[in-house]
Design a protein around this motif. Structure first.
Motif, short mmCIF file in Angstrom:
data_model
loop_
_atom_site.label_atom_id
_atom_site.label_comp_id
_atom_site.label_asym_id
_atom_site.label_seq_id
_atom_site.Cartn_x
_atom_site.Cartn_y
_atom_site.Cartn_z
N ALA A 241 0.83 -1.21 0.00
CA ALA A 241 0.00 0.00 0.00
C ALA A 241 0.86 1.26 0.00
O ALA A 241 0.48 2.28 -0.56
N LYS A 242 2.03 1.16 0.61
CA LYS A 242 2.91 2.32 0.68
C LYS A 242 3.76 2.48 -0.57
O LYS A 242 4.32 3.54 -0.81
N THR A 243 3.87 1.41 -1.36
CA THR A 243 4.71 1.47 -2.56
C THR A 243 3.87 1.42 -3.84
O THR A 243 4.42 1.41 -4.94
N LYS A 244 2.54 1.38 -3.68
CA LYS A 244 1.61 1.39 -4.82
C LYS A 244 1.75 0.16 -5.72
O LYS A 244 1.44 0.22 -6.90
N HIS A 245 2.21 -0.95 -5.16
CA HIS A 245 2.30 -2.18 -5.93
C HIS A 245 1.05 -3.03 -5.71
O HIS A 245 0.35 -2.91 -4.71
N THR A 246 0.79 -3.92 -6.65
CA THR A 246 -0.31 -4.88 -6.53
C THR A 246 0.28 -6.28 -6.56
O THR A 246 1.48 -6.47 -6.82
N ALA A 247 -0.57 -7.27 -6.31
CA ALA A 247 -0.10 -8.66 -6.31
C ALA A 247 0.51 -9.05 -7.64
O ALA A 247 1.44 -9.87 -7.69
N GLU A 248 0.04 -8.44 -8.72
CA GLU A 248 0.57 -8.77 -10.05
C GLU A 248 2.02 -8.33 -10.21
O GLU A 248 2.74 -8.83 -11.08
N ARG B 116 -6.99 -19.15 -2.67
CA ARG B 116 -8.33 -18.64 -2.95
C ARG B 116 -8.31 -17.13 -3.19
O ARG B 116 -9.10 -16.62 -3.99
N ALA B 117 -7.41 -16.44 -2.52
CA ALA B 117 -7.32 -14.98 -2.68
C ALA B 117 -6.55 -14.58 -3.92
O ALA B 117 -6.88 -13.60 -4.59
N TYR B 118 -5.49 -15.36 -4.25
CA TYR B 118 -4.62 -15.02 -5.38
C TYR B 118 -4.34 -16.25 -6.24
O TYR B 118 -3.20 -16.72 -6.33
N PRO B 119 -5.36 -16.81 -6.89
CA PRO B 119 -5.16 -18.03 -7.67
C PRO B 119 -4.13 -17.86 -8.78
O PRO B 119 -3.43 -18.81 -9.15
N GLU B 120 -4.00 -16.65 -9.30
CA GLU B 120 -3.06 -16.40 -10.39
C GLU B 120 -1.61 -16.38 -9.91
O GLU B 120 -0.67 -16.41 -10.73
N LEU C 112 6.88 -8.31 4.85
CA LEU C 112 8.07 -7.56 4.43
C LEU C 112 8.14 -7.61 2.90
O LEU C 112 7.92 -8.67 2.30
N LEU C 113 8.44 -6.48 2.29
CA LEU C 113 8.58 -6.42 0.84
C LEU C 113 10.06 -6.27 0.49
O LEU C 113 10.76 -5.41 1.03
N LEU C 114 10.54 -7.13 -0.42
CA LEU C 114 11.92 -7.10 -0.86
C LEU C 114 11.98 -6.76 -2.35
O LEU C 114 11.06 -7.11 -3.10
#
Length: 324
Positions: free
Chosen positions: A232-239, A259-263, A317-319
């Motif tokens: 949310a702080k870096t404006k990234h999405t799961a994709e 179930r939340a992120y099948p892709e 944590l985001l790397l």
């Protein structure tokens, strides 16, 4: 940590969940022959302790308080101390008087249940209508991927032998759905959680060196990854995420993720997880971060490390691969 590097470490932060307290971080640092002038302390966020230690290290470095911190965690279920209530404690009689020994801490006010975490996972599984068959596939996947990673030597550079132990003992070379189906429920009134779809209680330790950009450049180092602020702080999405490492204390966690992120399942725990390797509580945050750093070498980009912890909390944590 090499001797010349030990001399430049600013501090050591150690996550721990079931140790004998007394600042096991300082004890471990002295045992490892760090200079006595290097301060060390222990963080207890239960299962999230190791990841929190890394976060604190990153925050201290970003704020200019340090240039090099060794951070991670350690836990030993096989040598965990027996704890008991003092006779002056209000829970002394309630939990057995002189025989009031316990191994699982109290995680919620008024509740002292050694099965609290298992009951929570069982309740979630039932609430969202999971079946044992759905969870079995995650157990088989975890062991299969862990076996493949071991045979390929993917994690070999990051493993350190201790007292003759040179490999993770929990990985089953042969495990079948038939075997998993035969396992009894862990709870007397349970139906979903078993010893197969729940992590093993293990001994283990995992640490990383967290350094400032200045330190990396001065010492001509190549960073594995750069710690980032989260989505949310870096404006990234799961994709945008190339690697997901989640501590699979229960296969329930895997199924929730799918179930939340099948892709994103193909990017998830690609070397297997705690169902195969075990879950040495305070060390697990460091373990999944090491796995994520290794996976980023194969698939550069961003990685998310996440872990659930007792008491109804979690950590992530985001790397970013490489960095600097």
């Amino acid at each position: 940590v090499p001797e010349d590097v030990r001399q430049t470490v600013d501090e050591v932060i150690v996550g721990n969940g079931v140790g004998a307290s007394g600042n096991i971080g300082r004890l471990a640092t002295l045992t490892a022959h760090f200079p006595q002038a290097v301060p060390a302390y222990t963080v207890d966020m239960q299962c999230g302790s190791g990841l929190e230690a890394l976060t604190i290290a990153a925050a201290k470095i970003r704020s200019g308080q340090a240039d090099l911190i060794v951070a991670g965690g350690v836990d030993s279920s096989s040598t965990a101390p027996r704890r008991a209530y003092n006779r002056n404690h209000p829970d002394y009689e309630r939990y057995g008087g002189e025989e009031s020994f316990y191994s699982v801490a109290k995680f919620a006010p008024g509740e002292h249940d050694p099965y609290a975490m298992i009951r929570g996972a069982e309740r979630v599984a039932l609430d969202v209508q999971m079946t044992r068959q759905e969870l079995n596939k995650w157990v088989l996947r975890s062991h299969s991927l862990a076996k493949q990673a071991r045979e390929a030597g993917v994690l070999e550079p990051y493993l350190v032998g201790v007292q003759g132990a040179t490999a993770d003992a929990g990985i089953r070379d042969r495990i079948s759905e038939r075997f998993l189906d035969k396992l009894p429920p862990l709870l007397p009134d349970g139906a979903i959680l078993t010893a197969g779809n729940t992590c093993l209680m293990h001994d283990g330790a995992a640490f990383l060196m967290v350094a400032s950009e200045r330190y990396v450049k001065e010492h001509n180092l190549t960073p594995l990854a750069e710690i980032q602020k989260l989505l949310a702080k870096t404006k990234h999405t799961a994709e945008d995420i190339a690697v997901f490492e989640c501590n699979e204390a229960f296969a329930v966690i895997d199924e929730l993720f799918a179930r939340a992120y099948p892709e994103a399942v193909d990017h998830y725990n690609r070397y297997g997880g705690a169902l195969a390797y075990g879950h040495p509580y305070g060390a697990s945050g460091g373990i999944i971060t090491i796995h994520a750093c290794r996976a980023l070498q194969e698939t550069p980009g961003y990685a998310v490390c996440s872990i659930a912890a007792a008491g109804g909390i979690g950590h992530a944590l985001l790397l970013r691969a490489g960095g600097m």
